[in-house]
Motif scaffolding. Sequence first.
Motif, PDB file in Angstrom:
ATOM      1  N   ASN A  90       0.825  -1.212   0.000  1.00  0.00           N
ATOM      2  CA  ASN A  90       0.000   0.000   0.000  1.00  0.00           C
ATOM      3  C   ASN A  90       0.859   1.261   0.000  1.00  0.00           C
ATOM      4  OD1 ASN A  90      -2.281  -1.633   0.067  1.00  0.00           O
ATOM      5  ND2 ASN A  90      -2.458  -1.528   2.289  1.00  0.00           N
ATOM      6  N   GLN A  93       2.501   1.687  -3.400  1.00  0.00           N
ATOM      7  CA  GLN A  93       1.506   2.096  -4.392  1.00  0.00           C
ATOM      8  C   GLN A  93       1.171   3.579  -4.252  1.00  0.00           C
ATOM      9  OE1 GLN A  93      -1.597  -0.801  -3.627  1.00  0.00           O
ATOM     10  NE2 GLN A  93      -1.073  -1.951  -5.475  1.00  0.00           N
ATOM     11  N   GLU A  94       1.036   4.054  -3.015  1.00  0.00           N
ATOM     12  CA  GLU A  94       0.747   5.473  -2.804  1.00  0.00           C
ATOM     13  C   GLU A  94       1.884   6.350  -3.321  1.00  0.00           C
ATOM     14  OE1 GLU A  94       0.008   5.907   1.316  1.00  0.00           O
ATOM     15  OE2 GLU A  94      -1.903   4.807   1.298  1.00  0.00           O
ATOM     16  N   GLU A  97       2.064   6.183  -7.120  1.00  0.00           N
ATOM     17  CA  GLU A  97       0.948   6.902  -7.738  1.00  0.00           C
ATOM     18  C   GLU A  97       1.235   8.400  -7.778  1.00  0.00           C
ATOM     19  OE1 GLU A  97      -2.317   6.848  -9.938  1.00  0.00           O
ATOM     20  OE2 GLU A  97      -1.414   5.067  -9.020  1.00  0.00           O
ATOM     21  N   LYS A  98       1.837   8.937  -6.719  1.00  0.00           N
ATOM     22  CA  LYS A  98       2.233  10.350  -6.734  1.00  0.00           C
ATOM     23  C   LYS A  98       3.253  10.602  -7.848  1.00  0.00           C
ATOM     24  CE  LYS A  98       1.666  10.828  -1.724  1.00  0.00           C
ATOM     25  NZ  LYS A  98       2.376  11.101  -0.449  1.00  0.00           N
ATOM     26  N   LEU A 100       3.623   8.812 -10.593  1.00  0.00           N
ATOM     27  CA  LEU A 100       3.030   8.629 -11.912  1.00  0.00           C
ATOM     28  C   LEU A 100       2.191   9.834 -12.330  1.00  0.00           C
ATOM     29  CD1 LEU A 100       1.885   4.886 -11.774  1.00  0.00           C
ATOM     30  CD2 LEU A 100       3.861   5.833 -12.962  1.00  0.00           C
ATOM     31  N   GLN A 101       1.622  10.533 -11.378  1.00  0.00           N
ATOM     32  CA  GLN A 101       0.779  11.680 -11.682  1.00  0.00           C
ATOM     33  C   GLN A 101       1.586  12.954 -11.931  1.00  0.00           C
ATOM     34  OE1 GLN A 101      -2.000  11.940  -8.464  1.00  0.00           O
ATOM     35  NE2 GLN A 101      -3.110  10.082  -9.042  1.00  0.00           N
ATOM     36  N   GLY A 279       5.268   9.221 -16.230  1.00  0.00           N
ATOM     37  CA  GLY A 279       4.150   8.451 -15.687  1.00  0.00           C
ATOM     38  C   GLY A 279       3.231   7.922 -16.772  1.00  0.00           C
ATOM     39  N   ALA A 283       2.898   3.975 -16.687  1.00  0.00           N
ATOM     40  CA  ALA A 283       1.745   3.681 -15.824  1.00  0.00           C
ATOM     41  C   ALA A 283       1.056   2.356 -16.167  1.00  0.00           C
ATOM     42  CB  ALA A 283       0.745   4.829 -15.875  1.00  0.00           C
ATOM     43  N   ARG A 287       1.352  -0.149 -12.647  1.00  0.00           N
ATOM     44  CA  ARG A 287       0.241  -0.330 -11.719  1.00  0.00           C
ATOM     45  C   ARG A 287      -0.109  -1.813 -11.515  1.00  0.00           C
ATOM     46  NH1 ARG A 287      -2.014   4.521 -14.266  1.00  0.00           N
ATOM     47  NH2 ARG A 287      -2.049   6.228 -12.729  1.00  0.00           N
TER      48      ARG A 287
END
Length: 369
Positions: A90, A93-94, A97-98, A100-101, A279, A283, A287
């Motif tokens: 987790n 992933q968090e 994700e930051k 990738l954005q 990203g 991505a 993911r």
Amino acid sequence: MGLFLYLLFMIVVGAFIGGMTNSLAIKMLFRPYRPIYIAGKRLPFTPGLIPKRREELAEQLGRMVVEHLLTADGLRRKINDQSFVQDMTNYVQEEVEKWLQSDRTVKQWLEQFGVCHPEQIAETWIEAKYKTLMSQYERRSLDEIIPSELLQKVDRAIPSIVDRLLLRLRTYVESEQGERQIEHMINEFLQSRGMLGNMLQMFLGNVSLVEKIRPEIMKFLQSDGAKQLLVQLFNNEWEKVKGMRIHEVEQIIDQEKVVAWVKRITASIVQEPLQKPLGALVAPYVRDSLPTFVRFLLQFASERIEQWMKRLHLQDIVREEVASFSVERLEEMILTISRREFKMITYLGALLGGIIGLVQGCITFFIQL
């Protein structure tokens, strides 16, 4: 009344002596912090026990941490624990994700890591790789380098190539453009022969040579002999090409042109992804595979935890850290953990002292009777 006061006095004195003795003994664990000298001689029990044996304490603490507290088995159990694996997944992933954005492009990320002008780096690498390969294979022939499967495919493709060539030639000869070309060639031939050409034209009169020659050309192009002849010619030329050395091919093509062409291709391929956010490119792949990747990393770490701990020299790290502590800080750390226990030892000394004082008072009173 006198007996009560006497016993109370003995209890108070005994409790005071017992409590003070234990309190002093506890303080002597740490104090004095440094040895005290009188007339050049060190006083006994200076410095305190822990300052005096700090190096030994640091060594024992380091060994205790590695052998009993922070062990490889304990860390391995923690790494393989499912709740820990899920928490790490987790968390990763968090963070990913930051990442990738982010709108930062691939080129900006590379520049952050010190990779400037990646296009030039790719071109330089291509040129160096080309020169290395040429130095390795320049004396070898094409049939030694090209895979045998590809060579066999070309060999098998020659008859079909000849068929297509003959079909294109027949189509061209039958066309109006082909007819004009044949006529033009005949006229040039006759004109180049001078008087002989004029005699032929006078002899033939109004008969068109094109109408006579074109059917013969068509018959030749449709014959098996023409096909066999072209197949043989193609095979002979192909055998010559396969036997060419790499340096001969390079001389024909021109090395600078090849390298420049490869550089242009490389630049055009690399330029587009460099201008896109990283990203957006990774991505779709990151993911879905991230949980598996995290489990792989944890499993990798679990299998090598003992080697890493040995290379980290945790025992030496703990020993050096403890040895670098000031005595005041070391005292504060131990008291923070054991302050209540030390107070209980002091109170217990006072209690035992009081009981001993009571017993002594009773014994003294009965002896005096």
